[in-house]
Design a protein around this motif. Sequence first.
Motif, PDB file in Angstrom:
ATOM      1  N   LEU A  32     -46.257   0.648 -43.681  1.00 23.69           N
ATOM      2  CA  LEU A  32     -47.138   1.776 -43.380  1.00 23.69           C
ATOM      3  C   LEU A  32     -46.776   3.000 -44.206  1.00 23.69           C
ATOM      4  O   LEU A  32     -45.650   3.144 -44.670  1.00 23.69           O
ATOM      5  CB  LEU A  32     -47.015   2.139 -41.896  1.00 23.69           C
ATOM      6  CG  LEU A  32     -47.354   1.047 -40.889  1.00 23.69           C
ATOM      7  CD1 LEU A  32     -47.098   1.558 -39.484  1.00 23.69           C
ATOM      8  CD2 LEU A  32     -48.787   0.580 -41.035  1.00 23.69           C
TER       9      LEU A  32
ATOM     10  N   ASP B  75     -54.572   1.713 -33.776  1.00 21.27           N
ATOM     11  CA  ASP B  75     -54.792   0.418 -33.122  1.00 21.27           C
ATOM     12  C   ASP B  75     -55.121  -0.730 -34.082  1.00 21.27           C
ATOM     13  O   ASP B  75     -54.790  -1.871 -33.790  1.00 21.27           O
ATOM     14  CB  ASP B  75     -55.837   0.526 -32.003  1.00 21.27           C
ATOM     15  CG  ASP B  75     -57.117   1.192 -32.472  1.00 21.27           C
ATOM     16  OD1 ASP B  75     -57.014   2.222 -33.148  1.00 21.27           O
ATOM     17  OD2 ASP B  75     -58.201   0.682 -32.173  1.00 21.27           O
ATOM     18  N   PRO B  76     -55.722  -0.486 -35.270  1.00 21.87           N
ATOM     19  CA  PRO B  76     -55.954  -1.648 -36.144  1.00 21.87           C
ATOM     20  C   PRO B  76     -54.662  -2.197 -36.759  1.00 21.87           C
ATOM     21  O   PRO B  76     -54.659  -3.290 -37.300  1.00 21.87           O
ATOM     22  CB  PRO B  76     -56.852  -1.092 -37.260  1.00 21.87           C
ATOM     23  CG  PRO B  76     -57.387   0.193 -36.746  1.00 21.87           C
ATOM     24  CD  PRO B  76     -56.352   0.720 -35.824  1.00 21.87           C
ATOM     25  N   TYR B  77     -53.588  -1.449 -36.674  1.00 27.96           N
ATOM     26  CA  TYR B  77     -52.371  -1.825 -37.421  1.00 27.96           C
ATOM     27  C   TYR B  77     -51.277  -2.414 -36.540  1.00 27.96           C
ATOM     28  O   TYR B  77     -50.120  -2.439 -36.942  1.00 27.96           O
ATOM     29  CB  TYR B  77     -51.818  -0.597 -38.152  1.00 27.96           C
ATOM     30  CG  TYR B  77     -52.786  -0.035 -39.156  1.00 27.96           C
ATOM     31  CD1 TYR B  77     -52.819  -0.519 -40.448  1.00 27.96           C
ATOM     32  CD2 TYR B  77     -53.675   0.968 -38.795  1.00 27.96           C
ATOM     33  CE1 TYR B  77     -53.716  -0.022 -41.377  1.00 27.96           C
ATOM     34  CE2 TYR B  77     -54.582   1.474 -39.710  1.00 27.96           C
ATOM     35  CZ  TYR B  77     -54.592   0.975 -41.001  1.00 27.96           C
ATOM     36  OH  TYR B  77     -55.481   1.465 -41.905  1.00 27.96           O
ATOM     37  N   ILE B  78     -51.632  -2.874 -35.354  1.00 29.91           N
ATOM     38  CA  ILE B  78     -50.594  -3.293 -34.405  1.00 29.91           C
ATOM     39  C   ILE B  78     -49.697  -4.411 -34.929  1.00 29.91           C
ATOM     40  O   ILE B  78     -48.579  -4.544 -34.497  1.00 29.91           O
ATOM     41  CB  ILE B  78     -51.199  -3.737 -33.047  1.00 29.91           C
ATOM     42  CG1 ILE B  78     -52.338  -4.730 -33.277  1.00 29.91           C
ATOM     43  CG2 ILE B  78     -51.668  -2.539 -32.252  1.00 29.91           C
ATOM     44  CD1 ILE B  78     -52.861  -5.326 -31.986  1.00 29.91           C
ATOM     45  N   HIS B  79     -50.190  -5.225 -35.870  1.00 32.32           N
ATOM     46  CA  HIS B  79     -49.362  -6.332 -36.349  1.00 32.32           C
ATOM     47  C   HIS B  79     -48.476  -5.945 -37.524  1.00 32.32           C
ATOM     48  O   HIS B  79     -47.647  -6.736 -37.963  1.00 32.32           O
ATOM     49  CB  HIS B  79     -50.238  -7.516 -36.765  1.00 32.32           C
ATOM     50  CG  HIS B  79     -51.116  -8.010 -35.656  1.00 32.32           C
ATOM     51  ND1 HIS B  79     -50.607  -8.354 -34.423  1.00 32.32           N
ATOM     52  CD2 HIS B  79     -52.456  -8.180 -35.569  1.00 32.32           C
ATOM     53  CE1 HIS B  79     -51.598  -8.724 -33.635  1.00 32.32           C
ATOM     54  NE2 HIS B  79     -52.739  -8.623 -34.310  1.00 32.32           N
ATOM     55  N   ALA B  80     -48.654  -4.739 -38.053  1.00 34.14           N
ATOM     56  CA  ALA B  80     -47.893  -4.333 -39.239  1.00 34.14           C
ATOM     57  C   ALA B  80     -46.469  -3.977 -38.859  1.00 34.14           C
ATOM     58  O   ALA B  80     -46.176  -3.605 -37.721  1.00 34.14           O
ATOM     59  CB  ALA B  80     -48.568  -3.142 -39.897  1.00 34.14           C
TER      60      ALA B  80
ATOM     61  N   ARG C 189     -45.426   5.832 -29.645  1.00 32.95           N
ATOM     62  CA  ARG C 189     -44.265   5.216 -28.982  1.00 32.95           C
ATOM     63  C   ARG C 189     -43.687   6.167 -27.951  1.00 32.95           C
ATOM     64  O   ARG C 189     -43.343   5.752 -26.838  1.00 32.95           O
ATOM     65  CB  ARG C 189     -43.201   4.856 -30.016  1.00 32.95           C
ATOM     66  CG  ARG C 189     -41.947   4.295 -29.397  1.00 32.95           C
ATOM     67  CD  ARG C 189     -40.934   3.851 -30.433  1.00 32.95           C
ATOM     68  NE  ARG C 189     -40.270   4.989 -31.065  1.00 32.95           N
ATOM     69  CZ  ARG C 189     -39.313   4.872 -31.980  1.00 32.95           C
ATOM     70  NH1 ARG C 189     -38.933   3.659 -32.374  1.00 32.95           N
ATOM     71  NH2 ARG C 189     -38.756   5.922 -32.518  1.00 32.95           N
TER      72      ARG C 189
END
Lengths: 266, 246
Positions: free
Chosen positions: B141, B131-136, B153
Motif C-alpha cells: 500500500l 474496504d477494497p484493499y482488505i486482502h492486501a 485499526r
Amino acid sequence: MPSFFENIAELLQRYGMTYLSGAGTTLLISLVGTFFGCVIGFLVGIVQTIPVDKKRDSKFKRVILAVVRAILRAYVEIFRGTPMIVQAVFIYYGARIVFGINMGMWTAAFFIVSINTGAYMAETVRGGIMSIDVGQTEGAKAIGMNHLQTMLYVVLPQTFRVIIPQIGNNYIINIKDTSVLSVISITDLFFAHKSAAGALYTYFESATIVMVIYLTMTLVTSFLLRMLEKKMGGSDHYDLATKDTLALTSGTYNFPDKKKSEVDHK
Amino acid sequence: MSEPILQINHLSKSFGAHEVLKDIDFHVCNGDVTTIIGASGSGKSTLLRCINLLEEPTSGEILYNGSDITAKSVDPASYRAKVGMVFQSFNLFNNMSVLKNCMIGQTKVLKRSKEEAEANAMKFLKHVGMDPYIHAKPAQLSGGMKQRVAIARALAMDPEILLFDEPTSALDPQMVGEVLAVMRDLAKSGMTMLIVTHEMAFARDVSSRVVFMKDGVICEDGAPEQIFGNPKEEATKEFLARFMNN
C-alpha cells in the motif's frame, strides 16, 4: 578408468543398503535435532528479550529472570564454544558414569544435536527479534496487547520469516556434522562409508558415492527451504475485494511480474 | 464543557540528563479536538507517548477518567486498549493483511468473536475508504493508504480517545489530503482527539483547542482563532511567522 566404475558398481551392489540406511539415520538425526534446536532457540531467545519494567515488575520476578538469563547465557556459550564430538562423548559417557543413566545412543544423538543446535539458534532468534522494527512492537502495544500477545502474533511470525535462511544453514550443518556421532556408535552415512571403504579398500570410490549422497540431501533441503520462504512471503499481488471493475485498473500490483508484462506488450 | 477524560498534573520526563518535558499541566475533555503544535524537539511527541505509557513519565500523574494510570497497580496493556494511537510511521503489522490488522486487537485483546470483529473492522475500513484493499499486505500500500488503515485499526478498538502522533509527516504532499479528510470526518463525528501535527491549516480549521509547546513546556493554550489570529506569547508569534512564510 574402468576399475573406478567397476568398484563403484560393486560398492553399490554390496553396500547400497548400508549407504541408504546410513543416509536415513543422518537425515533423521539432523531433522529431529534441528526441529528441537529451533524450539530451544525460540524459548531461549524469547526469555532473553523479555523487557524488564523496573516500576511494575516485582523484585522477585526480576531476580528470577536475571538468574534464568545467566544460566541460559552460560548454556549458549558452553555449547557454542566446544566441539560437538567432545560434547557427544562427554554427555553420553558422563550420564552413564556420573548419574548411572544409560541414555541409549539414539536418545543421546537426538539430545546432543538438539541442544547444540539450540545454542546457535538462541542467538539467531535473539538477533531476529532485534531486527524487527520497534514500530511493530509499539503498534501492538498501542492496541492493548501484552508482551506475550505481541510476541506471539506480531514479532515471532516476522522473526521466523527472517531467520529461515539461518534455520536452513543449521539443518545443512547438522546433516554434515552428525558424522561425528559415530563416536557413540551411531551408524550414520559417514560410518557406512568407513565400513564399506575399509572392507573393500575402495576409499576414493566410496567417498565419491557418499559425497553425492550428502550433496543430494543438502541440495534438496536448500530447495525446500527456498520454497517455504517464498510461500511465507505471500503473493506479490492481491485481489481487490470489490465488484467495481474500474477500481481493478489501479494499483493492484506491488512488483509487476516482468515476464508477464512483456507478454502483455507483445 | 464536560468532565476531563484526561488530566495531566506536573508531568516531567527526562532522558538521562536531558529534560524533555518540564512540569506539564494539561487536560482534555470529552469531545475535544486538541492539536499540539511546536517546533521539532519541543516535546510534543514525548507528551503523547507518555499519555499512552509508551514512555514512562519521570514524575507527575496522568489521570484517566479520574484515576492515575502511572500507578504501579495499573496494567498498561488494558489501559492502552481504551486509548487509540496513530503513529507517524503507521506501524501496521507487516505479517497480516489489512483486514487482519484491524481484527487482531479485537479478537485477542477485547475477546470479540471473529464475526463481530470482522463486521466491525469492515465498518471502519469502509469509513476510511480502504474496504477494497482488505486482502492486501501493508507493504503493498501507499503511505496514505497505510495511514488510513492504521486509523481504522485504532477505531475498531472503539477507543474513548484517539492520539495522533504526526500522522501526515511521513506522507507525500498529495497523500496528506486523504488522511486529513478522514481525520476531519472523525472530528465531526464527535471523537475525542489529541493530535500532534505540523499541519497548521488543519489545526486552525478542525481543532477546538490549540496547544503550543516550546522547549518542553506548554507556552500557550487557547482557541484556534486566538492562537492563530492573535497569539499572546512572543514565542508563538515567532513560530507561526516562520511557519507561515514557508
